[in-house]
Motif scaffolding. Structure first.
Motif, PDB file in Angstrom:
ATOM      1  N   ARG A  71     -24.956 -40.054   1.814  1.00 28.97           N
ATOM      2  CA  ARG A  71     -23.958 -40.343   2.846  1.00 28.97           C
ATOM      3  C   ARG A  71     -22.808 -39.345   2.772  1.00 28.97           C
ATOM      4  NH1 ARG A  71     -22.019 -40.533   7.000  1.00 28.97           N
ATOM      5  NH2 ARG A  71     -20.479 -42.015   7.675  1.00 28.97           N
ATOM      6  N   LEU A  72     -22.433 -38.945   1.575  1.00 22.77           N
ATOM      7  CA  LEU A  72     -21.367 -37.955   1.404  1.00 22.77           C
ATOM      8  C   LEU A  72     -21.753 -36.625   2.040  1.00 22.77           C
ATOM      9  CD1 LEU A  72     -18.691 -36.994   0.183  1.00 22.77           C
ATOM     10  CD2 LEU A  72     -19.924 -36.595  -1.956  1.00 22.77           C
ATOM     11  N   CYS A  73     -22.980 -36.203   1.834  1.00 20.71           N
ATOM     12  CA  CYS A  73     -23.445 -34.951   2.438  1.00 20.71           C
ATOM     13  C   CYS A  73     -23.435 -35.046   3.957  1.00 20.71           C
ATOM     14  CB  CYS A  73     -24.834 -34.596   1.923  1.00 20.71           C
ATOM     15  SG  CYS A  73     -24.852 -34.124   0.186  1.00 20.71           S
ATOM     16  N   GLU A  74     -23.826 -36.202   4.499  1.00 20.65           N
ATOM     17  CA  GLU A  74     -23.795 -36.399   5.953  1.00 20.65           C
ATOM     18  C   GLU A  74     -22.360 -36.345   6.475  1.00 20.65           C
ATOM     19  OE1 GLU A  74     -25.663 -40.109   6.847  1.00 20.65           O
ATOM     20  OE2 GLU A  74     -27.617 -39.456   6.102  1.00 20.65           O
ATOM     21  N   GLU A  75     -21.447 -36.984   5.756  1.00 23.00           N
ATOM     22  CA  GLU A  75     -20.051 -37.025   6.199  1.00 23.00           C
ATOM     23  C   GLU A  75     -19.436 -35.630   6.213  1.00 23.00           C
ATOM     24  OE1 GLU A  75     -16.778 -38.796   7.808  1.00 23.00           O
ATOM     25  OE2 GLU A  75     -18.699 -39.742   7.389  1.00 23.00           O
ATOM     26  N   VAL A  76     -19.677 -34.856   5.180  1.00 19.81           N
ATOM     27  CA  VAL A  76     -19.137 -33.495   5.137  1.00 19.81           C
ATOM     28  C   VAL A  76     -19.790 -32.632   6.211  1.00 19.81           C
ATOM     29  CG1 VAL A  76     -18.928 -31.412   3.704  1.00 19.81           C
ATOM     30  CG2 VAL A  76     -18.457 -33.650   2.721  1.00 19.81           C
ATOM     31  N   HIS A  77     -21.047 -32.887   6.481  1.00 18.50           N
ATOM     32  CA  HIS A  77     -21.741 -32.136   7.526  1.00 18.50           C
ATOM     33  C   HIS A  77     -21.134 -32.399   8.902  1.00 18.50           C
ATOM     34  CE1 HIS A  77     -24.999 -30.173   9.661  1.00 18.50           C
ATOM     35  NE2 HIS A  77     -25.158 -31.268  10.385  1.00 18.50           N
ATOM     36  N   LEU A  78     -20.769 -33.651   9.181  1.00 20.13           N
ATOM     37  CA  LEU A  78     -20.325 -34.042  10.515  1.00 20.13           C
ATOM     38  C   LEU A  78     -18.808 -34.004  10.724  1.00 20.13           C
ATOM     39  CD1 LEU A  78     -22.668 -37.114  11.017  1.00 20.13           C
ATOM     40  CD2 LEU A  78     -22.921 -34.844  12.008  1.00 20.13           C
ATOM     41  N   ASN A  79     -18.033 -34.202   9.686  1.00 25.69           N
ATOM     42  CA  ASN A  79     -16.590 -34.368   9.820  1.00 25.69           C
ATOM     43  C   ASN A  79     -15.864 -33.032   9.657  1.00 25.69           C
ATOM     44  OD1 ASN A  79     -13.820 -35.006   9.275  1.00 25.69           O
ATOM     45  ND2 ASN A  79     -14.451 -37.090   8.789  1.00 25.69           N
ATOM     46  N   LEU A  80     -15.102 -32.652  10.675  1.00 22.49           N
ATOM     47  CA  LEU A  80     -14.388 -31.366  10.635  1.00 22.49           C
ATOM     48  C   LEU A  80     -13.332 -31.326   9.537  1.00 22.49           C
ATOM     49  CD1 LEU A  80     -13.900 -30.611  14.440  1.00 22.49           C
ATOM     50  CD2 LEU A  80     -15.621 -29.685  12.888  1.00 22.49           C
ATOM     51  N   ALA A  81     -12.637 -32.442   9.328  1.00 25.26           N
ATOM     52  CA  ALA A  81     -11.604 -32.477   8.294  1.00 25.26           C
ATOM     53  C   ALA A  81     -12.224 -32.307   6.907  1.00 25.26           C
ATOM     54  CB  ALA A  81     -10.823 -33.782   8.377  1.00 25.26           C
ATOM     55  N   CYS A  82     -13.371 -32.905   6.694  1.00 26.36           N
ATOM     56  CA  CYS A  82     -14.059 -32.749   5.404  1.00 26.36           C
ATOM     57  C   CYS A  82     -14.530 -31.317   5.214  1.00 26.36           C
ATOM     58  CB  CYS A  82     -15.242 -33.708   5.315  1.00 26.36           C
ATOM     59  SG  CYS A  82     -14.781 -35.440   5.263  1.00 26.36           S
ATOM     60  N   ARG A  83     -15.025 -30.705   6.263  1.00 21.41           N
ATOM     61  CA  ARG A  83     -15.422 -29.292   6.183  1.00 21.41           C
ATOM     62  C   ARG A  83     -14.212 -28.412   5.858  1.00 21.41           C
ATOM     63  NH1 ARG A  83     -20.074 -26.956   7.700  1.00 21.41           N
ATOM     64  NH2 ARG A  83     -21.722 -28.323   8.381  1.00 21.41           N
ATOM     65  N   TRP A  84     -13.093 -28.699   6.490  1.00 21.32           N
ATOM     66  CA  TRP A  84     -11.873 -27.929   6.221  1.00 21.32           C
ATOM     67  C   TRP A  84     -11.471 -28.063   4.764  1.00 21.32           C
ATOM     68  CZ3 TRP A  84      -7.131 -29.489   4.420  1.00 21.32           C
ATOM     69  CH2 TRP A  84      -6.113 -28.542   4.476  1.00 21.32           C
TER      70      TRP A  84
END
Length: 169
Positions: free
Chosen positions: A78-91
């Motif tokens: 789920r963490l990998c999915e969230e970082v993949h989809l969420n712009l703030a997490c990518r930033w």
């Protein structure tokens, strides 16, 4: 008169900045201010081989784990999915839109392997607390609060002496 259906054609070039799409008051910006991972590579240097294929950046793994801890994401998938989809997490993870996300199995291998052996998570915690003390967010005195919710189960072991039970009745 009804116009024709609009079929979108993909643009050849995009100008997109993650910096512009993460609000200034977002939690990840506040966290990023106090997380310093500059000495991470030197701390872990002895735990990586000098031969073989290049590893996943340990700073990326730690930043992703911080996202998981701060947002209560327990599942590595789920963490990998969230970082993949969420712009703030990518930033926060210093990933561009086209950068690949590590496989979930990499977290288990590193968390239970080199991160534990190197005491890395303690090192990150201590440097973060030191930074918070320097900024005046915490004072350095010892204080702890445990707000765990524990369900009562009276069927388990009773803490009183069974000989005293008759006296209470």
């Amino acid at each position: 008169m009804m116009g024709p259906r609009q079929e979108s054609q993909a643009a050849l070039f995009y100008e997109f900045s993650l910096e512009d799409h993460v609000p200034q008051n977002h939690l990840v910006r506040s966290i990023d201010r106090f997380v310093d991972l500059t000495d991470l590579r030197t701390h872990l240097a002895d735990f990586y081989s000098h031969t073989g294929r290049p590893s996943i950046d340990p700073e990326l793994l730690i930043r992703m784990l911080l996202i998981g801890y701060c947002f209560g994401i327990r599942s590595e998938r789920r963490l990998c999915e969230e970082v993949h989809l969420n712009l703030a997490c990518r930033w926060f993870c210093r990933l561009d839109l086209t950068d690949r996300i590590p496989d979930h199995s990499s977290f288990s291998k590193n968390r239970h392997g080199r991160f534990r052996e190197s005491d890395l998570l303690r090192h990150v915690f201590e440097t973060t607390v030191a930074r918070c003390m320097k900024e005046g967010l915490v004072g350095g005195q010892g204080f702890a609060v445990d707000a765990s919710l524990i369900s009562a189960d009276v069927r388990k072991q009773n803490s009183s002496n069974p000989e005293d039970w008759a006296a209470r009745e």
